[in-house]
Design a protein around this motif. Sequence first.
Motif, PDB file in Angstrom:
ATOM      1  N   ALA A  69       1.021  -1.134   0.052  1.00 36.77           N
ATOM      2  CA  ALA A  69       0.001  -0.128  -0.070  1.00 36.77           C
ATOM      3  C   ALA A  69       1.046   1.210   0.033  1.00 36.77           C
ATOM      4  O   ALA A  69       2.026   1.179   0.326  1.00 36.77           O
ATOM      5  N   GLY A  70       0.233   2.267  -0.406  1.00 30.38           N
ATOM      6  CA  GLY A  70       1.163   3.590  -0.649  1.00 30.38           C
ATOM      7  C   GLY A  70       1.706   3.977   0.756  1.00 30.38           C
ATOM      8  O   GLY A  70       2.667   4.672   1.100  1.00 30.38           O
ATOM      9  N   GLY A  71       0.976   3.723   2.057  1.00 31.52           N
ATOM     10  CA  GLY A  71       1.292   3.940   3.059  1.00 31.52           C
ATOM     11  C   GLY A  71       1.574   2.621   4.111  1.00 31.52           C
ATOM     12  O   GLY A  71       0.498   1.995   4.191  1.00 31.52           O
ATOM     13  N   ARG A  72       2.695   2.362   4.669  1.00 32.86           N
ATOM     14  CA  ARG A  72       2.871   1.212   5.410  1.00 32.86           C
ATOM     15  C   ARG A  72       1.893   1.085   6.730  1.00 32.86           C
ATOM     16  O   ARG A  72       1.375  -0.041   7.014  1.00 32.86           O
ATOM     17  N   GLN A  73       1.259   1.947   6.984  1.00 33.19           N
ATOM     18  CA  GLN A  73       0.215   1.781   8.183  1.00 33.19           C
ATOM     19  C   GLN A  73      -1.074   1.245   7.826  1.00 33.19           C
ATOM     20  O   GLN A  73      -1.688   0.842   8.502  1.00 33.19           O
ATOM     21  N   LYS A  74      -1.235   1.201   6.318  1.00 37.30           N
ATOM     22  CA  LYS A  74      -2.338   0.619   5.712  1.00 37.30           C
ATOM     23  C   LYS A  74      -2.073  -0.817   5.275  1.00 37.30           C
ATOM     24  O   LYS A  74      -3.107  -1.490   4.852  1.00 37.30           O
ATOM     25  N   CYS A  75      -0.929  -1.183   5.593  1.00 41.18           N
ATOM     26  CA  CYS A  75      -0.679  -2.733   5.306  1.00 41.18           C
ATOM     27  C   CYS A  75      -0.877  -3.668   6.520  1.00 41.18           C
ATOM     28  O   CYS A  75      -0.311  -3.697   7.762  1.00 41.18           O
ATOM     29  N   TRP A  76      -1.714  -4.677   6.120  1.00 42.10           N
ATOM     30  CA  TRP A  76      -1.750  -6.082   6.999  1.00 42.10           C
ATOM     31  C   TRP A  76      -0.225  -6.462   7.282  1.00 42.10           C
ATOM     32  O   TRP A  76       0.496  -6.517   5.955  1.00 42.10           O
ATOM     33  N   PRO A  77       0.165  -7.176   8.163  1.00 42.57           N
ATOM     34  CA  PRO A  77       1.714  -7.517   8.426  1.00 42.57           C
ATOM     35  C   PRO A  77       1.899  -8.336   7.398  1.00 42.57           C
ATOM     36  O   PRO A  77       0.869  -9.338   7.093  1.00 42.57           O
ATOM     37  N   LEU A  78       3.096  -8.331   6.889  1.00 41.34           N
ATOM     38  CA  LEU A  78       3.604  -9.112   5.919  1.00 41.34           C
ATOM     39  C   LEU A  78       3.464 -10.647   6.212  1.00 41.34           C
ATOM     40  O   LEU A  78       3.351 -11.609   5.302  1.00 41.34           O
ATOM     41  N   ASP A  79       4.109 -11.098   7.361  1.00 48.83           N
ATOM     42  CA  ASP A  79       4.078 -12.325   7.878  1.00 48.83           C
ATOM     43  C   ASP A  79       2.514 -12.819   7.755  1.00 48.83           C
ATOM     44  O   ASP A  79       2.561 -14.304   7.526  1.00 48.83           O
ATOM     45  N   ARG A  80       1.630 -12.279   7.715  1.00 47.60           N
ATOM     46  CA  ARG A  80       0.205 -12.790   7.595  1.00 47.60           C
ATOM     47  C   ARG A  80      -0.068 -13.300   6.371  1.00 47.60           C
ATOM     48  O   ARG A  80      -0.786 -13.969   6.084  1.00 47.60           O
ATOM     49  N   PHE A  81       0.222 -12.227   5.348  1.00 46.95           N
ATOM     50  CA  PHE A  81       0.021 -12.460   4.163  1.00 46.95           C
ATOM     51  C   PHE A  81       0.737 -13.739   3.659  1.00 46.95           C
ATOM     52  O   PHE A  81       0.273 -14.672   2.940  1.00 46.95           O
ATOM     53  N   ILE A  82       2.036 -14.088   4.390  1.00 47.99           N
ATOM     54  CA  ILE A  82       2.740 -15.144   4.044  1.00 47.99           C
ATOM     55  C   ILE A  82       1.908 -16.379   4.397  1.00 47.99           C
ATOM     56  O   ILE A  82       1.725 -17.719   3.868  1.00 47.99           O
ATOM     57  N   ALA A  83       1.337 -16.533   5.632  1.00 48.36           N
ATOM     58  CA  ALA A  83       0.640 -17.498   6.265  1.00 48.36           C
ATOM     59  C   ALA A  83      -0.550 -17.642   5.360  1.00 48.36           C
ATOM     60  O   ALA A  83      -1.039 -19.013   5.132  1.00 48.36           O
ATOM     61  N   LEU A  84      -1.078 -16.536   4.820  1.00 45.96           N
ATOM     62  CA  LEU A  84      -2.327 -16.779   4.182  1.00 45.96           C
ATOM     63  C   LEU A  84      -1.780 -17.391   2.765  1.00 45.96           C
ATOM     64  O   LEU A  84      -2.870 -18.307   2.193  1.00 45.96           O
ATOM     65  N   ALA A  85      -0.691 -17.248   2.191  1.00 43.82           N
ATOM     66  CA  ALA A  85      -0.121 -17.809   0.914  1.00 43.82           C
ATOM     67  C   ALA A  85      -0.164 -19.288   1.167  1.00 43.82           C
ATOM     68  O   ALA A  85      -0.407 -20.079   0.525  1.00 43.82           O
ATOM     69  N   ARG A  86       0.585 -19.647   2.307  1.00 44.61           N
ATOM     70  CA  ARG A  86       0.792 -20.915   2.894  1.00 44.61           C
ATOM     71  C   ARG A  86      -0.538 -21.770   2.950  1.00 44.61           C
ATOM     72  O   ARG A  86      -0.642 -22.952   2.526  1.00 44.61           O
TER      73      ARG A  86
END
Length: 196
Positions: free
Chosen positions: A51-68
């Motif tokens: 996202a344009g501002g990191r405060q709008k980003c869900w934590p990257l480790d959760r996106f990784i867990a979602l991908a797994r």
Amino acid sequence: SMVRQMLDLIELATGKPAEPDVPLVLDAAVHLAAAKALPVGPTYVGIAPGAGGRQKCWPLDRFIALARAQVEKGRVPVFVLGPDEAQWAAQLVTEVPEALIPSSDPESGRPGSDDPAFTIAVADRLVVAVANDSGVGHMIAAADVPMVSLFGPTRPEKFAPAAQRLTVIDARQFDAEDMTAIPLQAVVDAVDRMLG
């Protein structure tokens, strides 16, 4: 919403109704490039962690867990990265080797895309996508892909993408405005419902 305001301006300028469900016409070469990146066959689940501002980003480790979680269900996660997220690619490939990261310029070796048309063409090959409140999220919505849209500090009432099938998960549902309040399972379940 911002999208509705823009459509209202189009209606005023043209005198004709403007709706967000009109299909976009993209160059055939862009569709061909997306087809090479994501060939027919697998069930592709888009994941746009930036996202344009990191405060709008869900934590990257959760996106990784979602991908797994998608891999465990026989789906192929596709990380849709914008130009500001290219530095995450090495970590994403290491942690989820089954995932794909399409590039608008494969010869450059640079993952991700700074070409909106390519991003939309890639999104057109997804069965569902998850994105923060971001430009990439709006590009995915332009392909009319079922979406799970994550919100925290910004308001979905104003900034939600114009996807025809949209599930909004707002951190306020979990009594916070910080993106970390959104639990992984809520997003996994929303993806499963979209595919159900």
